[in-house]
Write an enzyme that holds these catalytic residues in place. Structure first.
Site, short mmCIF file in Angstrom:
data_model
loop_
_atom_site.label_atom_id
_atom_site.label_comp_id
_atom_site.label_asym_id
_atom_site.label_seq_id
_atom_site.Cartn_x
_atom_site.Cartn_y
_atom_site.Cartn_z
N ASP A 48 67.95 30.96 59.95
CA ASP A 48 68.57 31.93 59.05
C ASP A 48 69.18 31.14 57.89
O ASP A 48 68.96 29.93 57.76
CB ASP A 48 69.63 32.77 59.78
CG ASP A 48 69.69 34.20 59.25
OD1 ASP A 48 70.03 34.37 58.06
OD2 ASP A 48 69.38 35.14 60.00
N HIS A 66 66.54 35.45 54.20
CA HIS A 66 67.30 34.68 55.20
C HIS A 66 66.77 33.25 55.35
O HIS A 66 66.75 32.70 56.45
CB HIS A 66 67.27 35.41 56.55
CG HIS A 66 68.11 36.64 56.60
ND1 HIS A 66 69.49 36.61 56.62
CD2 HIS A 66 67.78 37.96 56.61
CE1 HIS A 66 69.96 37.84 56.66
NE2 HIS A 66 68.95 38.69 56.64
N GLU A 107 66.23 42.54 55.29
CA GLU A 107 67.25 42.27 54.27
C GLU A 107 66.81 41.27 53.21
O GLU A 107 67.61 40.47 52.72
CB GLU A 107 68.55 41.78 54.95
CG GLU A 107 69.15 42.81 55.89
CD GLU A 107 70.39 42.31 56.60
OE1 GLU A 107 71.26 43.14 56.93
OE2 GLU A 107 70.49 41.09 56.85
#
Length: 617
Positions: free
Chosen positions: A196, A270, A337
């Site tokens: 991440d 990410h 995201e």
């Protein structure tokens, strides 16, 4: 005499009339349980008879029932524990049949996985005190087990827990401990979130800077939203990673417990830790520091450049080594995201979009995921992504993991794609699980009752496309292993029940009784857990006139709530809550305590008038 078939595990007092010992609480509740008469007692003559020559199965049995000698022949009066691989009518590959009589125990399953789950049930039937760190130390002579018959199999084939090791690194020993805990409750998927923005945790030999640079950041503590940004020149001493040998060891360890490890390499977003190591992966080629928080989002580019072939060469190198390390069928590629604002401004992306008739940046992400799926499939694996991969069009063979509620998973299933349901409101283990003033800092809410209420199969979809579900432990606010356990349990007990036990068998008071029994097991084993269900719950609403109305509640149906508004400490002689009340004008402090069976339970909740004002709805 006709026997009664119990379709749900019933706890202590209800079974005491039928057997000499109450049946210990079982999690997850088995498909069927028929109580018998009498008890089975382990004696010095008790032997294990394992009726299969398969060495791995024989080792599995002795590992799960240590202290009982293994024998290939029946000794007279030995009261044997017999384990065998054989067909069981109506039972699938993870199912088993367990028969306990005063004269012996017989565990039968069609495959090794079923035997393993039957052994976990048998371990839960043993007394609580003889374990450490979740491991059974020995099966002691004199232990008694109630007579019963269980025929059992899971409702879903995907019963998972996810651990994020990027935001905070958890060493190999803890990961194995976590897997041990999962195995006891019949979870069979360990979703390992390995990369991440805040850290890259898996060694990729062809890309050494991923761990040389990407696995380390500056040390920070504090609430996630308040942590300071890293400064140039600070020591990057916090972090760590798993070598490829570490990975192989964990994968073998999990496989011995019939758990498949699913690795996640999150992309195209990410990816800040990877970009810190290789800045050329983004549209802007801009050097960055590994963040200590999430404040950089939309300010710094943390997405891979989808317009350069070199990006897909990078992805190919990563997945070549990942696929070799993880024998399971899946690789999770994230897809969640991903901020696409930098793509929209990228000079290289515009001609690629035009050449491929991509009208939106969402379609550009779909283009990226479809190319990545081709790479994943070339390694002999299947692709899983979070439900954002629906946007712009699904990759042809993708499996969708639905986290933003059930909507994404429902849409994917209607398109004929396999789905794993993991909606945040039921399955996010990083959320508050009780009254926030009595909990460590985090965000949003997922109570034990919320997890227990989870139903993975929505209406009007093909049920066979819902593979199952899982709980997700994101670790922005989880700095160590003890807190990871606290956030996981007991909500994972609820998910174990949901994913194993047949639909329609839910009984909240019975479940609470079973959970409390397993709290005692965890106490004996030294495993941390939350007791948030014992704390009062406070909500506030604005009335048409006056100050504001206070609503009190509790997750336990047999709790009584007492409160004060005059700054004194409440007890069972204080005001008993029976209905919503108007907070007295001028009162500056509300204090609430719960009582059960005449004794206080949980923490006293204390909120100032300002705290209550912030909760107005």
């Amino acid at each position: 005499m006709k026997k009664t078939l119990f379709l749900l595990v019933l706890s202590g007092p209800l079974l005491a009339q039928s057997v000499s010992l109450p049946v210990p609480a079982l999690i997850p509740a088995p498909q069927t349980l028929e109580p018998g008469k009498g008890t089975f007692t382990i004696t010095a003559q008790t032997r294990l008879n394992v009726l299969t020559p398969v060495a791995a199965v024989r080792r599995m049995v002795t590992d799960n029932l240590p202290g009982i000698p293994l024998s290939d022949r029946t000794i007279p009066n030995s009261r044997p524990i017999t384990v065998r691989l054989a067909a069981v009518s109506g039972v699938g590959p993870e199912g088993y049949d367990l028969s306990i009589r005063p004269t012996g125990i017989l565990l039968t399953a069609p495959e090794a996985a079923g035997l393993f789950y039957g052994l976990q049930t048998l371990r839960q039937l043993l007394p609580v005190a003889n374990s450490r760190n979740g491991q059974l130390l020995t099966t002691t002579k004199g232990q008694r087990i109630p007579a019963l018959h269980i025929r059992d199999q899971p409702r879903f084939g995907w019963r998972g827990l996810m651990l994020d090791v990027s935001r905070h690194f958890f060493d190999k020993a803890f990961v194995m401990r976590y897997i041990d805990q999962m195995a006891q409750y019949k979870f069979n998927i360990f979703h390992w979130h390995l990369t991440d923005d805040q850290g890259w945790r898996i060694e990729i030999k062809s890309l050494p800077r991923l761990t040389q640079v990407g696995a380390w950041r500056v040390p920070r503590t504090g609430a996630w939203g308040d942590i300071e940004n890293p400064m140039p020149g600070e020591s990057t001493s916090y972090g760590g990673y798993y070598t490829q040998e570490d990975i192989r060891e964990v994968v073998r360890y999990a496989a011995d417990r019939h758990i498949t490890v699913v690795p996640e390499i999150d992309m195209p977003g990410h990816m800040m830790a990877a970009i810190a190591a290789y800045p050329e992966l983004t549209c802007g080629n801009k050097p960055v520091l590994i963040p200590t928080n999430g404040k950089f989002y939309k300010l710094e580019d943390n997405t891979l450049n989808p317009c350069e072939d070199s990006t897909f060469l990078f992805v190919d190198k990563v997945f070549t080594e990942v696929a070799a390390l993880f024998p399971g069928p899946y690789i999770h590629v994230g897809g969640d995201e991903a901020f696409k604002g930098f793509w929209a401004q990228c000079a290289d992306c515009k001609p690629l979009m035009a050449a491929n008739s991509l009208r939106t940046v969402e379609e550009l992400q779909s283009y990226f995921i479809k190319r990545v799926e081709t790479i994943v499939q070339a390694k002999g694996k299947k692709l899983i992504g979070w439900d954002e991969i629906l946007e712009g069009g699904l990759a042809p063979n993708a499996t969708v993991m639905s986290w933003r509620g059930m909507k994404g998973g429902t849409e994917a299933a209607r398109q004929g794609h396999p789905v794993i349901m993991t909606p945040a409101q039921h399955c996010y283990l990083d959320l508050y699980q009780g009254e926030p003033t009595a909990e460590p800092s985090t965000y949003s809410m997922c109570r034990l009752t919320d997890s227990y209420a989870f139903e993975p199969v929505p209406d009007s979809v093909r049920t066979e496309l819902i593979l199952g579900g899982q709980g997700n432990l994101w670790t922005e606010s989880v700095p160590n292993g003890r807190h990871a356990e606290y956030m996981t349990w007991p909500r994972a007990f609820a998910l174990a029940d949901v994913l194993w036990t047949p639909k329609g068998r839910k009984n909240w008071p019975d479940f609470v009784s079973r959970v409390e029994a397993h709290f005692r097991r965890f106490d004996a084993a030294g495993i941390n857990y939350a007791q948030s269900l014992y704390n009062p719950i406070v909500a506030v609403k604005k009335p048409p006139l006056g100050f504001y109305n206070v609503f009190l509640s509790h997750e336990l149906p047999d709790a009584f709530l007492y409160y004060t508004t005059d700054s004194t400490i409440p007890d069972d002689r204080s005001l008993l809550y029976t209905k919503p009340f108007l907070m007295p004008k001028g009162a500056s402090l509300l204090k609430v305590i719960a009582y059960r069976n005449g004794k206080p339970i949980g923490r006293m909740v204390e909120l100032t008038a300002d705290d209550l004002q912030k909760r107005l709805k």
